[in-house]
Design a protein around this motif. Structure first.
Motif, PDB file in Angstrom:
ATOM      1  N   VAL A   1       0.820  -1.224   0.000  1.00  0.00           N
ATOM      2  CA  VAL A   1       0.000   0.000   0.000  1.00  0.00           C
ATOM      3  C   VAL A   1       0.851   1.270   0.000  1.00  0.00           C
ATOM      4  O   VAL A   1       0.350   2.351   0.296  1.00  0.00           O
ATOM      5  N   ALA A   2       2.117   1.143  -0.373  1.00  0.00           N
ATOM      6  CA  ALA A   2       3.037   2.284  -0.328  1.00  0.00           C
ATOM      7  C   ALA A   2       2.610   3.444  -1.217  1.00  0.00           C
ATOM      8  O   ALA A   2       2.959   4.591  -0.958  1.00  0.00           O
ATOM      9  N   GLU A   3       1.831   3.170  -2.254  1.00  0.00           N
ATOM     10  CA  GLU A   3       1.382   4.222  -3.176  1.00  0.00           C
ATOM     11  C   GLU A   3      -0.019   4.740  -2.830  1.00  0.00           C
ATOM     12  O   GLU A   3      -0.569   5.546  -3.568  1.00  0.00           O
ATOM     13  N   ASP A   4      -0.583   4.271  -1.738  1.00  0.00           N
ATOM     14  CA  ASP A   4      -1.956   4.615  -1.373  1.00  0.00           C
ATOM     15  C   ASP A   4      -1.944   5.627  -0.217  1.00  0.00           C
ATOM     16  O   ASP A   4      -1.674   5.266   0.926  1.00  0.00           O
ATOM     17  N   PRO A   5      -2.247   6.924  -0.505  1.00  0.00           N
ATOM     18  CA  PRO A   5      -2.187   7.938   0.551  1.00  0.00           C
ATOM     19  C   PRO A   5      -3.133   7.672   1.713  1.00  0.00           C
ATOM     20  O   PRO A   5      -2.795   7.952   2.871  1.00  0.00           O
ATOM     21  N   ASP A   6      -4.317   7.104   1.441  1.00  0.00           N
ATOM     22  CA  ASP A   6      -5.250   6.798   2.531  1.00  0.00           C
ATOM     23  C   ASP A   6      -4.680   5.714   3.446  1.00  0.00           C
ATOM     24  O   ASP A   6      -4.770   5.820   4.673  1.00  0.00           O
ATOM     25  N   ALA A   7      -4.111   4.680   2.850  1.00  0.00           N
ATOM     26  CA  ALA A   7      -3.528   3.606   3.652  1.00  0.00           C
ATOM     27  C   ALA A   7      -2.347   4.126   4.474  1.00  0.00           C
ATOM     28  O   ALA A   7      -2.198   3.778   5.644  1.00  0.00           O
ATOM     29  N   LEU A   8      -1.531   4.963   3.865  1.00  0.00           N
ATOM     30  CA  LEU A   8      -0.383   5.519   4.588  1.00  0.00           C
ATOM     31  C   LEU A   8      -0.834   6.396   5.751  1.00  0.00           C
ATOM     32  O   LEU A   8      -0.226   6.382   6.825  1.00  0.00           O
ATOM     33  N   ARG A   9      -1.925   7.121   5.557  1.00  0.00           N
ATOM     34  CA  ARG A   9      -2.492   7.932   6.646  1.00  0.00           C
ATOM     35  C   ARG A   9      -2.971   7.024   7.771  1.00  0.00           C
ATOM     36  O   ARG A   9      -2.754   7.296   8.949  1.00  0.00           O
ATOM     37  N   GLN A  10      -3.623   5.924   7.410  1.00  0.00           N
ATOM     38  CA  GLN A  10      -4.104   4.965   8.408  1.00  0.00           C
ATOM     39  C   GLN A  10      -2.940   4.346   9.182  1.00  0.00           C
ATOM     40  O   GLN A  10      -3.049   4.062  10.376  1.00  0.00           O
ATOM     41  N   LEU A  11      -1.835   4.129   8.500  1.00  0.00           N
ATOM     42  CA  LEU A  11      -0.671   3.486   9.108  1.00  0.00           C
ATOM     43  C   LEU A  11       0.162   4.420   9.990  1.00  0.00           C
ATOM     44  O   LEU A  11       0.958   3.958  10.807  1.00  0.00           O
ATOM     45  N   ARG A  12       0.006   5.720   9.824  1.00  0.00           N
ATOM     46  CA  ARG A  12       0.864   6.693  10.501  1.00  0.00           C
ATOM     47  C   ARG A  12       0.984   6.455  12.015  1.00  0.00           C
ATOM     48  O   ARG A  12       2.092   6.418  12.548  1.00  0.00           O
ATOM     49  N   PRO A  13      -0.127   6.284  12.763  1.00  0.00           N
ATOM     50  CA  PRO A  13       0.019   6.069  14.215  1.00  0.00           C
ATOM     51  C   PRO A  13       0.776   4.776  14.551  1.00  0.00           C
ATOM     52  O   PRO A  13       1.587   4.756  15.476  1.00  0.00           O
ATOM     53  N   THR A  14       0.539   3.722  13.771  1.00  0.00           N
ATOM     54  CA  THR A  14       1.235   2.463  14.018  1.00  0.00           C
ATOM     55  C   THR A  14       2.717   2.607  13.716  1.00  0.00           C
ATOM     56  O   THR A  14       3.567   2.122  14.471  1.00  0.00           O
ATOM     57  N   ARG A  15       3.040   3.299  12.633  1.00  0.00           N
ATOM     58  CA  ARG A  15       4.461   3.513  12.307  1.00  0.00           C
ATOM     59  C   ARG A  15       5.148   4.335  13.391  1.00  0.00           C
ATOM     60  O   ARG A  15       6.299   4.073  13.735  1.00  0.00           O
ATOM     61  N   ALA A  16       4.457   5.338  13.930  1.00  0.00           N
ATOM     62  CA  ALA A  16       5.037   6.136  15.017  1.00  0.00           C
ATOM     63  C   ALA A  16       5.298   5.251  16.233  1.00  0.00           C
ATOM     64  O   ALA A  16       6.354   5.364  16.877  1.00  0.00           O
ATOM     65  N   SER A  17       4.366   4.366  16.553  1.00  0.00           N
ATOM     66  CA  SER A  17       4.562   3.437  17.673  1.00  0.00           C
ATOM     67  C   SER A  17       5.716   2.484  17.388  1.00  0.00           C
ATOM     68  O   SER A  17       6.524   2.189  18.281  1.00  0.00           O
ATOM     69  N   MET A  18       5.811   1.998  16.156  1.00  0.00           N
ATOM     70  CA  MET A  18       6.906   1.102  15.799  1.00  0.00           C
ATOM     71  C   MET A  18       8.249   1.807  15.934  1.00  0.00           C
ATOM     72  O   MET A  18       9.217   1.220  16.436  1.00  0.00           O
ATOM     73  N   ASP A  19       8.318   3.067  15.516  1.00  0.00           N
ATOM     74  CA  ASP A  19       9.558   3.834  15.652  1.00  0.00           C
ATOM     75  C   ASP A  19       9.936   3.996  17.126  1.00  0.00           C
ATOM     76  O   ASP A  19      11.106   3.863  17.496  1.00  0.00           O
ATOM     77  N   ALA A  20       8.955   4.266  17.967  1.00  0.00           N
ATOM     78  CA  ALA A  20       9.210   4.405  19.403  1.00  0.00           C
ATOM     79  C   ALA A  20       9.685   3.078  19.999  1.00  0.00           C
ATOM     80  O   ALA A  20      10.614   3.053  20.823  1.00  0.00           O
ATOM     81  N   VAL A  21       9.062   1.989  19.587  1.00  0.00           N
ATOM     82  CA  VAL A  21       9.464   0.668  20.061  1.00  0.00           C
ATOM     83  C   VAL A  21      10.910   0.383  19.651  1.00  0.00           C
ATOM     84  O   VAL A  21      11.715  -0.106  20.450  1.00  0.00           O
ATOM     85  N   LEU A  22      11.243   0.694  18.404  1.00  0.00           N
ATOM     86  CA  LEU A  22      12.615   0.465  17.933  1.00  0.00           C
ATOM     87  C   LEU A  22      13.628   1.309  18.711  1.00  0.00           C
ATOM     88  O   LEU A  22      14.743   0.853  18.981  1.00  0.00           O
TER      89      LEU A  22
END
Length: 178
Positions: free
Chosen positions: A66-87
């Protein structure tokens, strides 16, 4: 951790995962995986489709689909932020914080960590370093859907009704591209 066979068709595929399946012979393995292990199962099927009789996966985090899908990327933003914090915590060796935050913000939801049996929490803690290995692979979220489409085995994709909406987006896109 075992050496990895890397490539666009597989993402993270520990080399040892193929050996038991190869011993079974052609079209004899029924393989199931959830989350990251689902991604591994699909990657193996893309690399060696002749080994699989069936594949069942639940919510493989193949976010590159879904890398080319702006809606999916928006949906993923909070999870990616959490993943970055976990890392970040993982890089400091703060395994207990890593496990709790992963469970509560990435995988299962708020309050889950305290409700898990102690043995399950210990398993998360024990396996925490593996997550860094997984996330360190630049191809962890990719799958060669063209190669996977050559796999004759039936593939069952599953998702949960309580999961974030981006999982359904990934599964829907995956079905369309494979």
């Amino acid at each position: 951790m075992a050496a990895r066979d890397r490539g666009r068709s597989s993402g993270v595929v520990p080399s040892g995962h193929l050996r038991p399946i190869e011993r079974l012979g052609p079209a004899s393995a029924h393989v199931a995986g959830s989350s990251f292990s689902g991604s591994i199962a699909l990657g193996l099927a893309a690399r060696r489709p002749e080994l699989f009789r069936s594949i069942t996966v639940h919510e493989p985090p193949l976010v590159a689909i879904v890398a080319e899908d702006p809606d999916a990327l928006r949906q993923l933003r909070p999870t990616r932020a959490s993943m970055d914090a976990v890392l970040a915590h993982l890089g400091k060796g703060e395994y207990r914080q890593v496990a709790r935050q992963f469970v509560e913000e990435v995988a299962m939801g708020p309050g889950t960590w305290d409700r898990l049996p102690a043995t399950v929490r210990e398993t998360f803690l024990h396996n925490t370093p593996t997550w860094l290995d997984e996330q360190s692979d630049p191809d962890w979220a990719e799958i060669d859907t063209d190669a996977l489409a050559r796999c004759a085995a039936p593939v069952l994709l599953g998702g949960g009704t309580q999961s974030p909406v981006w999982w359904a987006t990934i599964l829907t896109r995956f079905v369309r591209t494979s």
